[in-house]
Design a protein around this motif. Sequence first.
Motif, PDB file in Angstrom:
ATOM      1  N   THR A 184      50.013  37.737  42.462  1.00  0.00           N
ATOM      2  CA  THR A 184      49.855  38.123  43.784  1.00  0.00           C
ATOM      3  C   THR A 184      49.181  37.028  44.524  1.00  0.00           C
ATOM      4  OG1 THR A 184      47.522  38.476  44.252  1.00  0.00           O
ATOM      5  CG2 THR A 184      48.659  40.334  43.323  1.00  0.00           C
ATOM      6  N   PRO A 185      49.677  36.851  45.935  1.00  0.00           N
ATOM      7  CA  PRO A 185      49.243  35.663  46.596  1.00  0.00           C
ATOM      8  C   PRO A 185      47.902  35.276  46.369  1.00  0.00           C
ATOM      9  CG  PRO A 185      50.358  37.040  48.098  1.00  0.00           C
ATOM     10  CD  PRO A 185      50.223  37.891  46.910  1.00  0.00           C
ATOM     11  N   ARG A 186      47.042  35.982  45.926  1.00  0.00           N
ATOM     12  CA  ARG A 186      45.421  35.612  45.528  1.00  0.00           C
ATOM     13  C   ARG A 186      45.336  35.280  44.523  1.00  0.00           C
ATOM     14  NH1 ARG A 186      41.351  39.035  49.233  1.00  0.00           N
ATOM     15  NH2 ARG A 186      40.200  37.365  48.542  1.00  0.00           N
ATOM     16  N   SER A 187      46.233  34.889  43.402  1.00  0.00           N
ATOM     17  CA  SER A 187      46.151  34.737  41.906  1.00  0.00           C
ATOM     18  C   SER A 187      45.829  33.179  41.941  1.00  0.00           C
ATOM     19  CB  SER A 187      47.345  34.948  41.291  1.00  0.00           C
ATOM     20  OG  SER A 187      47.830  36.181  40.987  1.00  0.00           O
ATOM     21  N   ILE A 188      44.839  32.896  41.020  1.00  0.00           N
ATOM     22  CA  ILE A 188      44.456  31.411  40.974  1.00  0.00           C
ATOM     23  C   ILE A 188      45.377  30.680  40.090  1.00  0.00           C
ATOM     24  CG2 ILE A 188      42.561  29.632  40.236  1.00  0.00           C
ATOM     25  CD1 ILE A 188      40.433  31.814  41.074  1.00  0.00           C
ATOM     26  N   THR A 189      45.916  29.806  40.662  1.00  0.00           N
ATOM     27  CA  THR A 189      47.334  29.020  39.699  1.00  0.00           C
ATOM     28  C   THR A 189      46.939  27.616  39.139  1.00  0.00           C
ATOM     29  OG1 THR A 189      48.616  28.670  41.709  1.00  0.00           O
ATOM     30  CG2 THR A 189      48.885  30.866  40.330  1.00  0.00           C
ATOM     31  N   ASP A 190      45.801  27.182  39.734  1.00  0.00           N
ATOM     32  CA  ASP A 190      45.312  25.712  39.600  1.00  0.00           C
ATOM     33  C   ASP A 190      44.235  25.752  38.446  1.00  0.00           C
ATOM     34  OD1 ASP A 190      45.006  22.923  40.743  1.00  0.00           O
ATOM     35  OD2 ASP A 190      43.109  23.427  40.446  1.00  0.00           O
ATOM     36  N   VAL A 191      44.311  24.959  37.565  1.00  0.00           N
ATOM     37  CA  VAL A 191      43.435  24.685  36.514  1.00  0.00           C
ATOM     38  C   VAL A 191      42.084  24.444  36.966  1.00  0.00           C
ATOM     39  CG1 VAL A 191      42.743  23.682  34.091  1.00  0.00           C
ATOM     40  CG2 VAL A 191      45.380  24.407  34.770  1.00  0.00           C
ATOM     41  N   GLY A 192      41.934  23.464  38.029  1.00  0.00           N
ATOM     42  CA  GLY A 192      40.761  23.260  38.149  1.00  0.00           C
ATOM     43  C   GLY A 192      40.077  24.244  39.096  1.00  0.00           C
ATOM     44  N   LEU A 193      40.616  24.677  39.905  1.00  0.00           N
ATOM     45  CA  LEU A 193      40.009  25.911  40.734  1.00  0.00           C
ATOM     46  C   LEU A 193      39.673  27.131  39.787  1.00  0.00           C
ATOM     47  CD1 LEU A 193      42.180  26.346  43.715  1.00  0.00           C
ATOM     48  CD2 LEU A 193      40.086  25.094  43.690  1.00  0.00           C
ATOM     49  N   GLY A 207      32.817  39.606  35.153  1.00  0.00           N
ATOM     50  CA  GLY A 207      34.029  39.227  35.899  1.00  0.00           C
ATOM     51  C   GLY A 207      34.816  39.945  37.054  1.00  0.00           C
ATOM     52  N   ILE A 208      35.494  39.331  38.057  1.00  0.00           N
ATOM     53  CA  ILE A 208      35.955  39.940  39.144  1.00  0.00           C
ATOM     54  C   ILE A 208      37.626  39.662  39.211  1.00  0.00           C
ATOM     55  CG2 ILE A 208      33.611  40.032  40.578  1.00  0.00           C
ATOM     56  CD1 ILE A 208      34.836  37.616  42.148  1.00  0.00           C
ATOM     57  N   ASP A 209      38.007  40.647  40.031  1.00  0.00           N
ATOM     58  CA  ASP A 209      39.450  40.557  40.230  1.00  0.00           C
ATOM     59  C   ASP A 209      39.634  41.128  41.836  1.00  0.00           C
ATOM     60  OD1 ASP A 209      42.104  41.078  40.966  1.00  0.00           O
ATOM     61  OD2 ASP A 209      42.637  42.320  39.172  1.00  0.00           O
ATOM     62  N   SER A 210      39.818  40.052  42.658  1.00  0.00           N
ATOM     63  CA  SER A 210      39.750  40.331  44.117  1.00  0.00           C
ATOM     64  C   SER A 210      41.492  40.325  44.690  1.00  0.00           C
ATOM     65  CB  SER A 210      39.117  39.387  44.828  1.00  0.00           C
ATOM     66  OG  SER A 210      39.324  39.852  46.393  1.00  0.00           O
ATOM     67  N   GLU A 211      42.044  41.493  44.067  1.00  0.00           N
ATOM     68  CA  GLU A 211      43.431  41.695  44.495  1.00  0.00           C
ATOM     69  C   GLU A 211      44.408  40.259  43.813  1.00  0.00           C
ATOM     70  OE1 GLU A 211      44.601  43.305  48.304  1.00  0.00           O
ATOM     71  OE2 GLU A 211      42.748  42.832  48.733  1.00  0.00           O
ATOM     72  N   PHE A 213      45.550  40.436  40.533  1.00  0.00           N
ATOM     73  CA  PHE A 213      46.638  41.046  39.382  1.00  0.00           C
ATOM     74  C   PHE A 213      47.531  41.911  40.416  1.00  0.00           C
ATOM     75  CE2 PHE A 213      47.741  44.130  35.885  1.00  0.00           C
ATOM     76  CZ  PHE A 213      48.557  43.434  35.564  1.00  0.00           C
ATOM     77  N   VAL A 214      46.894  42.916  40.997  1.00  0.00           N
ATOM     78  CA  VAL A 214      47.782  43.820  41.755  1.00  0.00           C
ATOM     79  C   VAL A 214      47.417  43.781  43.021  1.00  0.00           C
ATOM     80  CG1 VAL A 214      48.459  46.275  41.857  1.00  0.00           C
ATOM     81  CG2 VAL A 214      48.463  45.066  39.473  1.00  0.00           C
ATOM     82  N   ARG A 215      48.173  43.542  44.156  1.00  0.00           N
ATOM     83  CA  ARG A 215      47.984  43.694  45.590  1.00  0.00           C
ATOM     84  C   ARG A 215      47.263  45.033  45.916  1.00  0.00           C
ATOM     85  NH1 ARG A 215      51.589  41.067  50.273  1.00  0.00           N
ATOM     86  NH2 ARG A 215      52.156  40.086  48.156  1.00  0.00           N
ATOM     87  N   GLY A 216      46.026  45.112  46.415  1.00  0.00           N
ATOM     88  CA  GLY A 216      45.749  46.291  47.019  1.00  0.00           C
ATOM     89  C   GLY A 216      44.609  47.139  45.941  1.00  0.00           C
ATOM     90  N   MET A 217      44.479  46.368  44.507  1.00  0.00           N
ATOM     91  CA  MET A 217      43.475  46.485  43.571  1.00  0.00           C
ATOM     92  C   MET A 217      42.471  45.700  43.246  1.00  0.00           C
ATOM     93  SD  MET A 217      44.691  49.734  42.684  1.00  0.00           S
ATOM     94  CE  MET A 217      43.568  50.021  41.339  1.00  0.00           C
ATOM     95  N   VAL A 218      41.095  46.153  43.305  1.00  0.00           N
ATOM     96  CA  VAL A 218      39.941  45.161  42.959  1.00  0.00           C
ATOM     97  C   VAL A 218      39.494  45.746  41.669  1.00  0.00           C
ATOM     98  CG1 VAL A 218      39.494  44.360  45.229  1.00  0.00           C
ATOM     99  CG2 VAL A 218      38.395  46.349  44.528  1.00  0.00           C
ATOM    100  N   ALA A 219      38.758  44.772  40.915  1.00  0.00           N
ATOM    101  CA  ALA A 219      38.176  45.244  39.749  1.00  0.00           C
ATOM    102  C   ALA A 219      36.870  44.496  39.215  1.00  0.00           C
ATOM    103  CB  ALA A 219      39.184  45.270  38.622  1.00  0.00           C
ATOM    104  N   VAL A 220      36.200  44.899  38.422  1.00  0.00           N
ATOM    105  CA  VAL A 220      34.917  43.958  38.119  1.00  0.00           C
ATOM    106  C   VAL A 220      34.779  44.452  36.485  1.00  0.00           C
ATOM    107  CG1 VAL A 220      33.411  44.121  39.892  1.00  0.00           C
ATOM    108  CG2 VAL A 220      33.230  46.175  38.417  1.00  0.00           C
ATOM    109  N   ALA A 221      34.245  43.390  35.738  1.00  0.00           N
ATOM    110  CA  ALA A 221      34.254  43.775  34.233  1.00  0.00           C
ATOM    111  C   ALA A 221      32.728  43.000  33.758  1.00  0.00           C
ATOM    112  CB  ALA A 221      35.438  42.950  33.534  1.00  0.00           C
ATOM    113  N   VAL A 222      32.208  43.852  32.770  1.00  0.00           N
ATOM    114  CA  VAL A 222      31.147  43.083  32.189  1.00  0.00           C
ATOM    115  C   VAL A 222      31.220  43.138  30.563  1.00  0.00           C
ATOM    116  CG1 VAL A 222      29.353  44.254  33.840  1.00  0.00           C
ATOM    117  CG2 VAL A 222      30.279  45.528  31.836  1.00  0.00           C
ATOM    118  N   PRO A 223      30.694  42.034  29.842  1.00  0.00           N
ATOM    119  CA  PRO A 223      30.943  41.923  28.446  1.00  0.00           C
ATOM    120  C   PRO A 223      30.154  43.177  27.851  1.00  0.00           C
ATOM    121  CG  PRO A 223      29.194  40.658  29.225  1.00  0.00           C
ATOM    122  CD  PRO A 223      29.519  41.063  30.459  1.00  0.00           C
TER     123      PRO A 223
END
Length: 268
Positions: A184-193, A207-211, A213-223
């Motif tokens: 999506t336009p919000r995917s991080i594609t720069d290694v440094g970032l 872990g967080i996913d702010s749209e 992977f899929v536009r309009g979807m958010v997610a959180v994850a814990v180990p």
Amino acid sequence: MIQIEPNFIEERSVAAPVGNENPDRNLRALLLLEAIASADAPLSLAQLGDRLDAPKATLLRMLLALERLGFLLREADEKAYLLGPRASRLGLSLLRNEVVLGRSRLILQSLVGQLGETCNLTALDGDRVIYIDRVETREPLRLHVEPGTHVPLHCTASGKLFLAQMPAHRRAELLKHLLLTAQTPRSITDVGLLETELERIRARGVGIDSEEFVRGMVAVAVPISNAQGQCLAALACHAPTARKSLNDLIEYIPQLQAAAAQLAVSFG
């Protein structure tokens, strides 16, 4: 609903035991694998000899046999060992065991009942995330991902969590070859970032996913961690932004962490 085609783990037959049928030798091989799996960095023959208090000649024979079978890999300098692909598949097979899944599904069902949103059990599979199990929300708007599906590491909540939890040397090696494709336009594609983001995730343990992977979807994850603090798997919750914001999901972190602790116990 958005349907993602599953990509299942390749099933392979189990080879013969390492070495002969001597139970002490086979037990020592298991302890050898455990020592390498629990280390934060690859271990040399000398380090393994110190940890296991075993003759180097015996250890070397086992290391070569386990390497030949794919349970271990040698570093480029050929002086240190780390887990190989077959050991990783064994770990995934244990997570997908029907007895383990039966216990974990009860925990997931209870959690979804509390949160009202889909919750997923995920694991690291090479350079991707694999969905082990999930319980869906009853809401009509949801992202449907079948167990067995693989998704990227760099743009998912679980994936970024796995990267953040890795030893630094392993993460650096993986990032050299990982394709940072924009989902999506919000995917991080720069290694440094991405590395900066991973350090933040490592610090807060979420872990967080702010749209991304899929536009309009958010997610959180814990180990889901063992007694030594190693990340065995992840527990994730995702929701459409039409119903929940990322901040809404972040408020669920205590419940997710409590369920992750229960799952860690169920994994034994």
